[in-house]
Scaffold this active site. Structure first.
Site, PDB file in Angstrom:
ATOM      1  CG  HIS A 167     -61.914 -40.071  64.960  1.00 27.46           C
ATOM      2  ND1 HIS A 167     -62.891 -40.320  64.197  1.00 27.46           N
ATOM      3  CD2 HIS A 167     -60.714 -40.591  64.240  1.00 27.46           C
ATOM      4  CE1 HIS A 167     -62.561 -40.892  62.886  1.00 27.46           C
ATOM      5  NE2 HIS A 167     -61.251 -40.861  63.127  1.00 27.46           N
ATOM      6  N   GLY A 227     -58.915 -43.964  64.866  1.00 26.76           N
ATOM      7  CA  GLY A 227     -59.132 -43.752  66.437  1.00 26.76           C
ATOM      8  C   GLY A 227     -58.320 -44.636  67.435  1.00 26.76           C
ATOM      9  CG  ASP A 260     -56.813 -38.515  58.605  1.00 23.87           C
ATOM     10  OD1 ASP A 260     -57.308 -39.470  58.055  1.00 23.87           O
ATOM     11  OD2 ASP A 260     -57.216 -38.206  59.941  1.00 23.87           O
TER      12      ASP A 260
END
Ligand code: 13P
Length: 282
Positions: free
Chosen positions: A178, A207, A82
């Site tokens: 996020h 998010g 990620d």
């Protein structure tokens, strides 16, 4: 079992109208908790690690840990990097056997983002590893970096970006951020529909912790095929560990409080999996 191809998981999700949840894992317990949830519900999921988790434990640790944990699973499980912060990190993740990487050039100019993303995408295509990239910028606190600025994804730019980089999936900025939200997030669903109409690769929502369930469903109905959760799991894990320590102050066996954290992760992941596959039955 080998790690599943994220490209294949997301293309199927796009065709069937659900999303595959992607959970940020940070240690053995979070890996096991997420896999337990996927197994119990018989739904594919994506495990993902950020650069700070990789710095903490190593790409090789997560690859071996996840590979061991999925050995007896029946459901497809993928391993994804990620917010990959450099070409080198993405390439190393591929070398360690990650089945997917994100290269995050969202802080760069449009042309530089295309340049970096294209290089990673070329390598991914060569090695059969799926590549996700971000256009626009999802704000908030992700990993060790805090970004105050949010730039929404422009649909016309998204077309050019996807065509020139040949990525497998695109993370869109439509109002999520996020970390914890201060109020209720306001998502630009109209923009999401425009991006969906213009771009044919699977779209990714970052998010997502704190986004109301109905809004997540609306995003999935409008083309989101991968939904990222990090803060929700961290929160569940930490609260359960804290509670276990408060209840049993004399306990010094880490298996007791970390085990409580692992159960809490499994319970939270189950709820998110059910949400992402809400409209789907075999
Ligand atoms: P949250 O921490 O808000 O769930 O975001 C997770 C994420 O998008 C990871 O890339």
């Amino acid at each position: 079992m080998e790690f599943a191809s994220v490209k294949e998981l997301l293309c199927k999700a796009q065709e069937m109208g659900y999303a595959v949840p992607a959970f940020n894992v940070e240690n053995m317990e979070t890996v096991q908790g997420v896999i337990q949830a996927a197994e119990e519900l018989n739904r594919p999921v994506i495990l993902q690690t950020t650069p700070s988790s990789v710095n903490y434990a190593g790409l090789d640790f997560f690859a071996v840990c996840a590979r061991t944990a999925i050995r007896n699973t029946r459901v497809p499980i993928a391993l994804h990097l990620d917010h990959g912060s450099s070409y080198e990190l993405a390439a190393n993740a591929m070398k360690e056997g990650y089945s997917s990487v994100m290269i995050d050039g969202s802080r760069l100019s449009f042309e530089d983002n295309i340049g970096l993303t294209s290089r990673v995408s070329e390598l991914g295509n060569l090695l059969g590893v799926s590549v996700e990239a971000e256009l626009g910028s999802v704000g908030g606190k992700e990993d060790s970096s805090i970004s105050e600025s949010v730039t929404f994804t422009d649909p016309a730019q998204a077309v050019e970006f996807a065509e020139r980089t040949k990525i497998d999936s695109l993370a869109v900025a439509i109002g999520t951020s996020h970390g914890f939200y201060k109020g209720e997030p306001k998502l630009d669903i109209k923009r999401l529909k425009e991006i969906r109409a213009a771009v044919d690769i699977p779209l990714v929502l970052h998010g997502t912790s704190g986004v109301p369930d109905e809004v997540v469903k609306e995003c999935i109905r409008n083309g989101i095929c991968k939904v990222n959760y990090a803060t929700d799991l961290r929160n569940a894990f930490t609260k359960a560990v804290r509670l276990s320590m408060e209840k049993n102050p004399g306990d010094i066996d880490p298996k007791k409080y970390l085990g409580a954290g692992r159960e809490a992760v499994a319970e939270t992941a189950k709820k998110r999996i059910q949400l992402c596959y809400f409209d789907f039955s075999e």
